[in-house]
Design a protein around this motif. Structure first.
Motif, short mmCIF file in Angstrom:
data_model
loop_
_atom_site.label_atom_id
_atom_site.label_comp_id
_atom_site.label_asym_id
_atom_site.label_seq_id
_atom_site.Cartn_x
_atom_site.Cartn_y
_atom_site.Cartn_z
N GLY A 28 0.79 -1.23 0.00
CA GLY A 28 0.00 0.00 0.00
C GLY A 28 0.81 1.27 0.00
N HIS A 29 2.14 1.15 -0.15
CA HIS A 29 2.97 2.35 -0.23
C HIS A 29 2.97 2.87 -1.66
CE1 HIS A 29 4.18 1.31 3.75
NE2 HIS A 29 4.91 0.29 3.39
N GLN A 30 2.45 4.04 -1.87
CA GLN A 30 2.26 4.56 -3.23
C GLN A 30 3.48 5.31 -3.75
OE1 GLN A 30 -1.43 6.82 -3.22
NE2 GLN A 30 -2.60 4.94 -3.50
N LEU A 31 4.47 5.54 -2.91
CA LEU A 31 5.66 6.32 -3.28
C LEU A 31 5.24 7.60 -4.00
CD1 LEU A 31 6.74 3.14 -3.22
CD2 LEU A 31 8.83 4.31 -3.84
N GLU A 32 4.46 8.39 -3.29
CA GLU A 32 3.95 9.64 -3.84
C GLU A 32 5.08 10.60 -4.20
OE1 GLU A 32 3.23 8.38 -0.89
OE2 GLU A 32 1.07 8.28 -0.53
N ASN A 33 4.90 11.30 -5.31
CA ASN A 33 5.88 12.29 -5.74
C ASN A 33 5.93 13.43 -4.73
OD1 ASN A 33 6.79 14.83 -7.27
ND2 ASN A 33 7.25 13.22 -8.74
N LEU A 77 3.52 6.63 -7.70
CA LEU A 77 4.55 6.19 -8.64
C LEU A 77 3.95 5.45 -9.84
CD1 LEU A 77 7.58 5.86 -9.33
CD2 LEU A 77 7.55 3.76 -7.93
N ASP A 78 2.88 4.71 -9.63
CA ASP A 78 2.33 3.91 -10.74
C ASP A 78 1.68 4.78 -11.81
OD1 ASP A 78 -0.10 4.64 -9.60
OD2 ASP A 78 -0.58 2.62 -8.87
N SER A 79 1.62 6.10 -11.60
CA SER A 79 1.09 7.01 -12.63
C SER A 79 2.20 7.61 -13.48
CB SER A 79 0.30 8.15 -11.97
OG SER A 79 1.18 9.04 -11.27
N TRP A 80 3.45 7.26 -13.18
CA TRP A 80 4.61 7.89 -13.83
C TRP A 80 4.69 7.56 -15.32
CZ3 TRP A 80 10.36 6.42 -12.44
CH2 TRP A 80 11.22 7.39 -12.93
N GLY A 81 4.48 6.30 -15.67
CA GLY A 81 4.59 5.90 -17.05
C GLY A 81 6.01 5.62 -17.50
N VAL A 82 6.95 5.58 -16.57
CA VAL A 82 8.36 5.29 -16.86
C VAL A 82 8.77 4.10 -16.00
CG1 VAL A 82 10.73 6.18 -16.75
CG2 VAL A 82 8.85 7.70 -17.41
N THR A 83 9.54 3.18 -16.58
CA THR A 83 9.98 2.00 -15.83
C THR A 83 11.19 2.36 -14.97
OG1 THR A 83 9.23 0.53 -17.59
CG2 THR A 83 10.83 -0.36 -16.01
N PRO A 84 11.09 2.19 -13.65
CA PRO A 84 12.23 2.54 -12.79
C PRO A 84 13.46 1.68 -13.10
CG PRO A 84 10.22 2.36 -11.49
CD PRO A 84 9.91 1.80 -12.86
N MET A 85 14.61 2.32 -13.17
CA MET A 85 15.87 1.62 -13.34
C MET A 85 16.72 1.68 -12.08
SD MET A 85 17.89 4.38 -15.77
CE MET A 85 19.49 3.61 -15.63
N ALA A 86 16.40 2.60 -11.20
CA ALA A 86 17.11 2.73 -9.93
C ALA A 86 16.17 3.38 -8.93
CB ALA A 86 18.37 3.56 -10.08
N ALA A 87 16.25 2.95 -7.68
CA ALA A 87 15.47 3.55 -6.59
C ALA A 87 16.28 3.43 -5.32
CB ALA A 87 14.12 2.85 -6.44
N ASN A 88 16.67 4.56 -4.77
CA ASN A 88 17.53 4.57 -3.59
C ASN A 88 16.95 5.50 -2.53
OD1 ASN A 88 19.38 3.92 -6.03
ND2 ASN A 88 20.51 3.19 -4.24
#
Length: 585
Positions: free
Chosen positions: A124-129, A136-147
């Protein structure tokens, strides 16, 4: 320890002066050497390297920097803390152990969460901007890194277990200072004021020579700026500190060089950190001798329940070249270039053509009559840019475009597209992280999230009602009486402007309103702007939301990360009281 801990910085970013560690080892005695190598975009580059070769992903030249000094580090009992681990701190720690089996090498893990994004979504963590609030799921870009940005307690735990070198990934820049200070003084997790003081000191020294006169508006007043040294923070048990430098090195540490760093890349008076919320508006600076500035009065409160996660993904590709237009009729020449370059563009190509500067009215040399024209093309896929063939398109204009058209013969026009990386600053509860210190003997220490957290909104400072009444004024550049420093936080640029005395402060705070900033900088007139005041620093601070698009790595602006916004503002002419100009002379 009863005495202050002395922490010397030896790197402010990946690419900083290579000899800095040599200089720090040859300089004044210190207890800890701290090297900061990571900016927001740096991790994305290191992540790409890691994906190609899982044995890499850290700052490899750090090994070359430290190798000659490993014996001396052990002999002197020095501690080294660095985020050169980048995307693979365990790999850098292993490489160090091969070079220095006599040293205890530890590393900090838990920041790299790209493999856990699905797990976070399921929980349930949405990683809001951080800026827009969108999930995050509204971004439309595939994450390549997350730190995730970790605090300093993993560093402190490793040092308490006897580590000589602690390798980190994406801890906050200030954690490289706050962690050692907490270990040295034995602070508890709720020693808010002391922790806040250490974070403030860490923020000042994290960018290396910037605190010693580098990138400083008043650089003409700094002696021996050819090779400015790197700063040292002497942090006392109560969190107060003195910022200084190695006596043998160039540059200067003054109240103004320290102020410049304090207003750099912040979002307002509340400076949020995973370990503490720092109240920068309570901070006081005072000269404490030659190249010594005392930092006192910093207060702290519990950290927020969330930390930032820097998420990167490939948005597409870009290609850039620079050509030149020569006076007269530069505007008309650029207009024709724009039309010719933009004719019959492949589908999906975005073009940005920006003339840089203005030709002199009556040029004395050819170069005073010359205006660089930056041509940037972007697309979601590589193929349209290959089809565009910008180098060939520009090269075909010599006989059919503007008079005097040329490019720099010192290098060929660029034909190869480069990846365009987008940035998503996400929020994640710290309780979701697995922050760990991994010791050289394989033991793992779990670092618990803070037991007490609190939301701390930025204070609201009312706009000045009217400009202060003055006598005679003269229109001069703002920089005649004021310093400035600007930088980036994701898609936002910040700029802090300050003056040197109270009379000038009364004028500055009354004059530099948000409305006046919009007038001075047409580029920001339609942006959301947040304004704060720092009376103790005699500073007005602005956050320019969205000036940098979604982040420095993806916007098409020439000054991608806003480093020159402050100097641009200082170049603008304003009406300044003559009495202040007399003081400035």
């Amino acid at each position: 320890m009863a005495r202050p801990i002395r922490i010397a910085n030896f790197s402010g970013y990946l690419g900083d002066r290579y000899t800095a560690l040599d200089e720090a080892m040859a300089g004044d005695p210190v207890d800890v050497l701290a090297g900061d190598y990571l900016a927001e975009i740096t991790l994305a580059a290191l992540a790409a390297r890691y994906r190609k070769d899982p044995s890499r992903g850290y700052v490899e030249y750090f090994l070359d920097q430290i190798a000659p000094h490993l014996e001396a580090i052990g002999d002197r009992g020095l501690k080294v803390v660095t985020n050169a681990g980048g995307f693979h701190p365990a790999g850098l720690a292993a490489a160090l152990r091969e070079l220095a089996p006599h040293l205890h090498i530890a590393h900090v893990e838990g920041d790299n969460v790209v493999s856990r994004l699905g797990e976070f979504a399921a929980a349930g963590h949405q990683l809001e901007n951080l800026d827009t609030g969108r999930p995050l799921d509204s971004w439309g870009v595939t994450p390549m890194a997350a730190n995730a940005y970790l605090g300093g307690w993993g560093v402190a735990a490793a040092l308490a277990e006897g580590a000589d070198i602690v390798v980190c990934g994406r801890v906050t820049d200030a954690s490289l200072t706050a962690g050692p200070a907490a270990w040295w003084h034995g602070w508890g997790r709720e020693d808010w004021d002391a922790l806040a003081g250490a974070v403030a000191a860490g923020h000042i020294i994290e960018c290396g020579p910037q605190a010693v006169g580098g990138n400083f508006s008043g650089f003409t007043k700094i002696a021996d700026l050819l090779t400015p040294g790197f700063p040292i923070a002497e942090i006392a048990a109560d969190g107060s500190s003195v910022i200084t430098k190695h006596a043998r090195d160039g540059g200067q540490v003054t109240v103004d060089t320290v102020t410049a760093q304090l207003v750099y890349e912040i979002q307002g008076p509340r400076y949020l950190n995973p370990d503490v919320t720092v109240h920068l508006d309570t901070l006081r600076l005072a000269a404490a001798g030659a190249d010594r500035v005392a930092l006192t009065g910093v207060t702290g409160s519990p950290p927020p329940p969330t930390t930032k996660v820097a998420v990167f993904g490939q948005l597409g590709f870009t290609i850039m070249n620079t050509v030149y237009a020569t006076a007269p009729d530069v505007d008309a020449k650029v207009a024709l270039l724009r039309a010719q370059i933009g004719k019959d563009l492949p589908e999906g190509v975005e073009l940005d053509i920006t003339p840089l500067g203005k030709a002199a009215e009556d040029p004395e040399t050819q170069w005073e009559a010359t205006v660089p024209v930056r041509v940037m093309a972007a697309a979601a896929e590589r193929a349209p840019l290959v089809e565009l063939n910008l180098a060939k398109r520009l090269g075909s204009l010599y006989l059919q475009s503007i008079p005097g058209f040329f490019h720099d013969g010192g290098g060929p026009l660029t034909a190869t597209p480069r990846p365009r990386i987008d940035y998503w600053p996400a929020l994640l509860p710290m309780s979701a992280l697995a922050h760990q210190a991994v010791l050289g003997d394989g033991r793992t220490l779990d670092i618990e999230p803070p037991a007490e957290t609190a939301l701390a909104a930025q204070p609201v400072h009312p706009e000045p009602r009217e400009a202060p009444a003055t006598g005679r004024t003269r229109r001069v550049p703002l920089g005649t009486v004021a310093y400035a420093r600007s930088g980036d936080k994701g898609g936002n640029s910040n700029v802090g402007v300050w003056v040197r005395d109270d009379r000038a402060w009364h004028w500055l705070r009354g004059t530099l309103s948000t409305m006046e900033l919009r007038r001075l900088l047409p580029e920001v007139k339609d942006l959301e702007i947040v304004r704060h005041e720092f009376p103790a620093l005699r500073a007005v601070h602005f956050v320019l939301r969205g000036l940098l698009g979604t982040g420095g790595s993806s916007n098409l602006r020439v000054d991608q990360v806003g480093k020159a916004v402050g100097e641009y503002l200082r170049a603008k002419h304003v009406a300044v009281p003559e009495e202040l100009l007399d003081d400035a002379d």
